[in-house]
Design a protein around this motif. Structure first.
Motif, PDB file in Angstrom:
ATOM      1  N   ASP A  79      31.846  71.056  98.010  1.00  0.00           N
ATOM      2  CA  ASP A  79      31.252  70.093  97.078  1.00  0.00           C
ATOM      3  C   ASP A  79      31.330  68.649  97.580  1.00  0.00           C
ATOM      4  OD1 ASP A  79      33.929  69.520  96.725  1.00  0.00           O
ATOM      5  OD2 ASP A  79      33.947  69.895  94.566  1.00  0.00           O
ATOM      6  N   GLY A  80      31.824  68.450  98.809  1.00  0.00           N
ATOM      7  CA  GLY A  80      31.875  67.115  99.395  1.00  0.00           C
ATOM      8  C   GLY A  80      33.193  66.389  99.192  1.00  0.00           C
ATOM      9  N   ALA A  81      34.078  66.924  98.360  1.00  0.00           N
ATOM     10  CA  ALA A  81      35.388  66.297  98.154  1.00  0.00           C
ATOM     11  C   ALA A  81      36.267  66.563  99.375  1.00  0.00           C
ATOM     12  CB  ALA A  81      36.039  66.866  96.894  1.00  0.00           C
ATOM     13  N   TRP A  82      37.386  65.876  99.444  1.00  0.00           N
ATOM     14  CA  TRP A  82      38.314  66.078 100.543  1.00  0.00           C
ATOM     15  C   TRP A  82      39.637  66.604 100.015  1.00  0.00           C
ATOM     16  CZ3 TRP A  82      38.469  62.063 105.039  1.00  0.00           C
ATOM     17  CH2 TRP A  82      37.184  61.891 105.564  1.00  0.00           C
ATOM     18  N   LEU A  83      40.245  67.503 100.773  1.00  0.00           N
ATOM     19  CA  LEU A  83      41.617  67.942 100.535  1.00  0.00           C
ATOM     20  C   LEU A  83      42.475  67.321 101.630  1.00  0.00           C
ATOM     21  CD1 LEU A  83      41.096  71.727  99.740  1.00  0.00           C
ATOM     22  CD2 LEU A  83      41.712  69.910  98.134  1.00  0.00           C
ATOM     23  N   HIS A  84      43.446  66.553 101.225  1.00  0.00           N
ATOM     24  CA  HIS A  84      44.347  65.875 102.156  1.00  0.00           C
ATOM     25  C   HIS A  84      45.668  66.638 102.121  1.00  0.00           C
ATOM     26  CE1 HIS A  84      47.511  62.482 102.295  1.00  0.00           C
ATOM     27  NE2 HIS A  84      47.346  62.950 103.517  1.00  0.00           N
ATOM     28  N   PHE A  85      46.125  67.108 103.271  1.00  0.00           N
ATOM     29  CA  PHE A  85      47.375  67.859 103.361  1.00  0.00           C
ATOM     30  C   PHE A  85      48.440  67.044 104.062  1.00  0.00           C
ATOM     31  CE2 PHE A  85      44.480  71.256 102.506  1.00  0.00           C
ATOM     32  CZ  PHE A  85      45.230  72.187 101.798  1.00  0.00           C
ATOM     33  N   GLU A  86      49.635  67.080 103.509  1.00  0.00           N
ATOM     34  CA  GLU A  86      50.818  66.490 104.116  1.00  0.00           C
ATOM     35  C   GLU A  86      51.867  67.586 104.219  1.00  0.00           C
ATOM     36  OE1 GLU A  86      51.606  63.410 105.358  1.00  0.00           O
ATOM     37  OE2 GLU A  86      49.525  62.811 105.044  1.00  0.00           O
ATOM     38  N   LYS A  98      54.194  57.238  97.022  1.00  0.00           N
ATOM     39  CA  LYS A  98      53.417  55.996  97.072  1.00  0.00           C
ATOM     40  C   LYS A  98      52.603  55.914  98.361  1.00  0.00           C
ATOM     41  CE  LYS A  98      55.872  53.141  93.816  1.00  0.00           C
ATOM     42  NZ  LYS A  98      56.313  51.785  93.508  1.00  0.00           N
ATOM     43  N   ARG A  99      53.133  56.413  99.464  1.00  0.00           N
ATOM     44  CA  ARG A  99      52.402  56.446 100.730  1.00  0.00           C
ATOM     45  C   ARG A  99      51.203  57.384 100.613  1.00  0.00           C
ATOM     46  NH1 ARG A  99      53.667  59.915 104.940  1.00  0.00           N
ATOM     47  NH2 ARG A  99      55.721  60.244 104.016  1.00  0.00           N
ATOM     48  N   PHE A 100      51.402  58.546  99.996  1.00  0.00           N
ATOM     49  CA  PHE A 100      50.300  59.488  99.817  1.00  0.00           C
ATOM     50  C   PHE A 100      49.218  58.893  98.917  1.00  0.00           C
ATOM     51  CE2 PHE A 100      53.627  63.103 100.240  1.00  0.00           C
ATOM     52  CZ  PHE A 100      53.741  62.861 101.606  1.00  0.00           C
ATOM     53  N   ARG A 101      49.644  58.168  97.876  1.00  0.00           N
ATOM     54  CA  ARG A 101      48.675  57.510  96.989  1.00  0.00           C
ATOM     55  C   ARG A 101      47.858  56.486  97.769  1.00  0.00           C
ATOM     56  NH1 ARG A 101      50.573  53.721  92.036  1.00  0.00           N
ATOM     57  NH2 ARG A 101      51.469  52.635  93.812  1.00  0.00           N
ATOM     58  N   GLU A 102      48.511  55.749  98.653  1.00  0.00           N
ATOM     59  CA  GLU A 102      47.805  54.767  99.485  1.00  0.00           C
ATOM     60  C   GLU A 102      46.812  55.465 100.412  1.00  0.00           C
ATOM     61  OE1 GLU A 102      48.803  51.072 102.534  1.00  0.00           O
ATOM     62  OE2 GLU A 102      50.398  52.471 102.012  1.00  0.00           O
ATOM     63  N   TYR A 103      47.222  56.572 101.030  1.00  0.00           N
ATOM     64  CA  TYR A 103      46.305  57.338 101.876  1.00  0.00           C
ATOM     65  C   TYR A 103      45.087  57.765 101.070  1.00  0.00           C
ATOM     66  CZ  TYR A 103      50.063  58.243 105.373  1.00  0.00           C
ATOM     67  OH  TYR A 103      51.038  58.155 106.319  1.00  0.00           O
ATOM     68  N   ALA A 105      43.817  56.585  98.214  1.00  0.00           N
ATOM     69  CA  ALA A 105      42.964  55.474  97.788  1.00  0.00           C
ATOM     70  C   ALA A 105      42.151  54.930  98.962  1.00  0.00           C
ATOM     71  CB  ALA A 105      43.811  54.369  97.161  1.00  0.00           C
ATOM     72  N   THR A 106      42.779  54.774 100.104  1.00  0.00           N
ATOM     73  CA  THR A 106      42.079  54.242 101.276  1.00  0.00           C
ATOM     74  C   THR A 106      41.004  55.207 101.751  1.00  0.00           C
ATOM     75  OG1 THR A 106      44.039  53.003 101.923  1.00  0.00           O
ATOM     76  CG2 THR A 106      42.383  53.376 103.630  1.00  0.00           C
ATOM     77  N   THR A 107      41.339  56.482 101.823  1.00  0.00           N
ATOM     78  CA  THR A 107      40.372  57.492 102.258  1.00  0.00           C
ATOM     79  C   THR A 107      39.204  57.570 101.291  1.00  0.00           C
ATOM     80  OG1 THR A 107      42.115  58.769 103.340  1.00  0.00           O
ATOM     81  CG2 THR A 107      40.068  59.942 102.828  1.00  0.00           C
ATOM     82  N   SER A 108      39.510  57.576 100.006  1.00  0.00           N
ATOM     83  CA  SER A 108      38.467  57.666  98.986  1.00  0.00           C
ATOM     84  C   SER A 108      37.535  56.462  99.043  1.00  0.00           C
ATOM     85  CB  SER A 108      39.095  57.769  97.599  1.00  0.00           C
ATOM     86  OG  SER A 108      38.096  57.804  96.607  1.00  0.00           O
ATOM     87  N   ARG A 109      38.093  55.287  99.176  1.00  0.00           N
ATOM     88  CA  ARG A 109      37.266  54.083  99.205  1.00  0.00           C
ATOM     89  C   ARG A 109      36.474  53.975 100.505  1.00  0.00           C
ATOM     90  NH1 ARG A 109      38.873  47.901  97.615  1.00  0.00           N
ATOM     91  NH2 ARG A 109      36.759  47.149  97.715  1.00  0.00           N
ATOM     92  N   THR A 110      37.106  54.293 101.625  1.00  0.00           N
ATOM     93  CA  THR A 110      36.446  54.189 102.924  1.00  0.00           C
ATOM     94  C   THR A 110      35.296  55.181 103.063  1.00  0.00           C
ATOM     95  OG1 THR A 110      38.494  53.433 103.953  1.00  0.00           O
ATOM     96  CG2 THR A 110      36.807  54.318 105.428  1.00  0.00           C
ATOM     97  N   HIS A 111      35.536  56.427 102.644  1.00  0.00           N
ATOM     98  CA  HIS A 111      34.544  57.483 102.845  1.00  0.00           C
ATOM     99  C   HIS A 111      33.752  57.818 101.582  1.00  0.00           C
ATOM    100  CE1 HIS A 111      35.998  58.214 106.902  1.00  0.00           C
ATOM    101  NE2 HIS A 111      37.217  58.117 106.417  1.00  0.00           N
ATOM    102  N   GLU A 112      34.077  57.117 100.476  1.00  0.00           N
ATOM    103  CA  GLU A 112      33.402  57.330  99.182  1.00  0.00           C
ATOM    104  C   GLU A 112      33.418  58.801  98.771  1.00  0.00           C
ATOM    105  OE1 GLU A 112      29.566  55.433  99.325  1.00  0.00           O
ATOM    106  OE2 GLU A 112      30.446  53.465  99.655  1.00  0.00           O
ATOM    107  N   VAL A 113      34.634  59.374  98.740  1.00  0.00           N
ATOM    108  CA  VAL A 113      34.820  60.774  98.375  1.00  0.00           C
ATOM    109  C   VAL A 113      35.997  60.908  97.417  1.00  0.00           C
ATOM    110  CG1 VAL A 113      33.888  61.702 100.541  1.00  0.00           C
ATOM    111  CG2 VAL A 113      36.329  61.219 100.376  1.00  0.00           C
ATOM    112  N   ALA A 114      35.977  61.978  96.649  1.00  0.00           N
ATOM    113  CA  ALA A 114      37.137  62.330  95.832  1.00  0.00           C
ATOM    114  C   ALA A 114      38.149  63.003  96.753  1.00  0.00           C
ATOM    115  CB  ALA A 114      36.720  63.285  94.719  1.00  0.00           C
ATOM    116  N   VAL A 115      39.427  62.640  96.609  1.00  0.00           N
ATOM    117  CA  VAL A 115      40.473  63.174  97.472  1.00  0.00           C
ATOM    118  C   VAL A 115      41.584  63.767  96.613  1.00  0.00           C
ATOM    119  CG1 VAL A 115      42.170  62.631  99.278  1.00  0.00           C
ATOM    120  CG2 VAL A 115      39.989  61.411  99.219  1.00  0.00           C
TER     121      VAL A 115
END
Length: 154
Positions: A79-86, A98-103, A105-115
């Protein structure tokens, strides 16, 4: 020659002039900021905020920083969303979340996707923190446990 002049004129440069609607919006923003600075406590009651202001705080935060944000792995879903794994072998700390939240937010804003962040955790604790509450927001990750303390008994 005329074509070259036309092409050069159509290329946006680093200094562009503001349009009239931009200027109006900037003036409106400036007026509201000044009103908030002078009438802070009086203004807070109008939108139904019960807290009172004790000081006017800075609003322009200039931070120039060059650093790598190393996420462990990202997948794009159908569906175009991203799954971010740590991958974490220790229990999750507030700093980790807080680091994961920053990742995110940055990924979502940069690539315009739900993460959505998924943490594969091999820590041996029974209870691992997977969320925190700050302001009116709650941030949480999808915790995927690879080990439980009951699994560790021999």
């Amino acid at each position: 020659m005329e074509d070259r002049k036309r092409k050069k004129a159509s290329v946006p440069g680093p200094t562009t002039t503001k349009t009239a609607p931009d200027r109006v919006q900037q003036a409106e923003d400036l007026a509201l900021k000044n009103a908030a600075a002078f009438f802070g406590n009086a203004l807070l009651k109008y939108p139904g905020i019960s807290q009172s202001a004790s000081a006017v705080m800075p609003t322009e935060m200039i931070r120039l920083e060059v650093r790598h944000m190393y996420e462990d792995f990202n997948f794009q879903t159908a569906d175009g969303a991203w799954l971010h794994f740590e991958f974490e072998s220790e229990t999750l700390s507030l700093a980790d979340l807080k680091r994961f939240r920053e990742y995110e937010a940055t990924t979502s804003r940069t690539h315009e996707v739900a993460v959505t962040t998924c943490v594969l955790c091999s820590a041996g604790q029974n209870s691992v923190k997977n969320s925190f509450h700050e302001g009116i927001n709650t941030y949480r990750v999808k915790l995927i446990r690879l080990k439980r303390t009951s699994d560790m008994s021999v």
